[in-house]
Design a protein around this motif. Structure first.
Motif: not given
Length: 244
Positions: A181-182, A184-185, A188-189, A194
């Motif tokens: 999850k981190q 993918r985040r 995205a940034q 993602p």
């Protein structure tokens, strides 16, 4: 003028005097006929005085009349009255009972959604209790070297170790999901699209992490040997039976 005033006074006092006279005559009639026998009363009626006889009978009936009793309202909680013409069943519901509805908190919306991370943080104190219980079982196992009590303690210790291993495996899977999850985040940034892993890919990653852990703990060979024996037993079930 004096004659007109006297006439008006006489007309005003006339009804009152008539009423008083009627009451007096009625009282006298009751007093006169109270000591009379039934034959004398019949004779009085035959002599043409039926009105006096009716007043006398009406006066006696009003004395003996009982006061009107209040009407009783039926209670809704009274027992059920069964008719004698219909046969009463052997089993009947005398008192209505409310049906109890069982509620499973696992599938009920009132209990909220299950979040494993929040659950582990909330009940983290149970790990210390399990560790103390495990030490206590080991001490008891040293005292009982053989016998039925030894077998029970050995099974209990084995089950506790399996539960601990399963908990560690769940914790590793949660850490892996959190790392993905981190990642993918972060993508995205940076402006990248993602990528969400499939369940099969997640299982492969979890299996790779498990192999790394077994290699570090030097338990990989024993794990692979157990895996081979288990797979061989499964394959043996599908083989056709030999004909003698």
């Amino acid at each position: 003028m004096r004659k007109a005033g006297s006439r008006a006074r006489a007309e005003a006092e006339g009804p009152h005097r008539a009423m008083e006279g009627g009451e007096v005559t009625g009282d006298r009639l009751k007093a006169d006929t109270s000591d009379m026998s039934f034959e004398e009363l019949l004779r009085l009626q035959g002599q043409g005085r039926p009105k006096a006889h009716k007043q006398l009978v009406a006066g006696n009936s009003t004395r003996t009349r009982s006061p009107q009793q209040p009407v009783c309202v039926a209670d809704k909680h009274r027992p059920l009255e069964m008719s004698a013409k219909v046969r009463v069943p052997f089993l009947r519901q005398v008192v209505p009972i409310s049906k109890k509805v069982a509620r499973d908190p696992r599938f009920d919306d009132l209990s909220g959604d299950y979040n494993p991370e929040v659950f582990d943080k909330t009940y983290q104190f149970l790990n210390d209790i399990r560790a103390k219980e495990k030490q206590l079982v080991k001490k008891q196992l040293k005292k009982h070297r053989s016998g039925e009590e030894h077998d029970k303690l050995q099974q209990l210790l084995q089950r506790m170790e399996q539960q601990e291993m399963a908990q560690q495996e769940r914790k590793q899977q949660q850490e892996l999901r959190l790392a993905l999850k981190q990642e993918r985040r972060a993508q995205a940034q940076q402006g990248h699209r993602p990528y969400f892993l499939k369940k099969s890919e997640q299982r492969q990653l979890a299996l790779a992490e498990k192999f790394k852990e077994l290699r570090r703990s030097k338990k990989l060979e024993s794990f692979l040997s157990r895996k081979r024996r288990r797979n061989a037993g499964k394959d043996r079930r599908h083989l056709p039976l030999s004909k003698e």
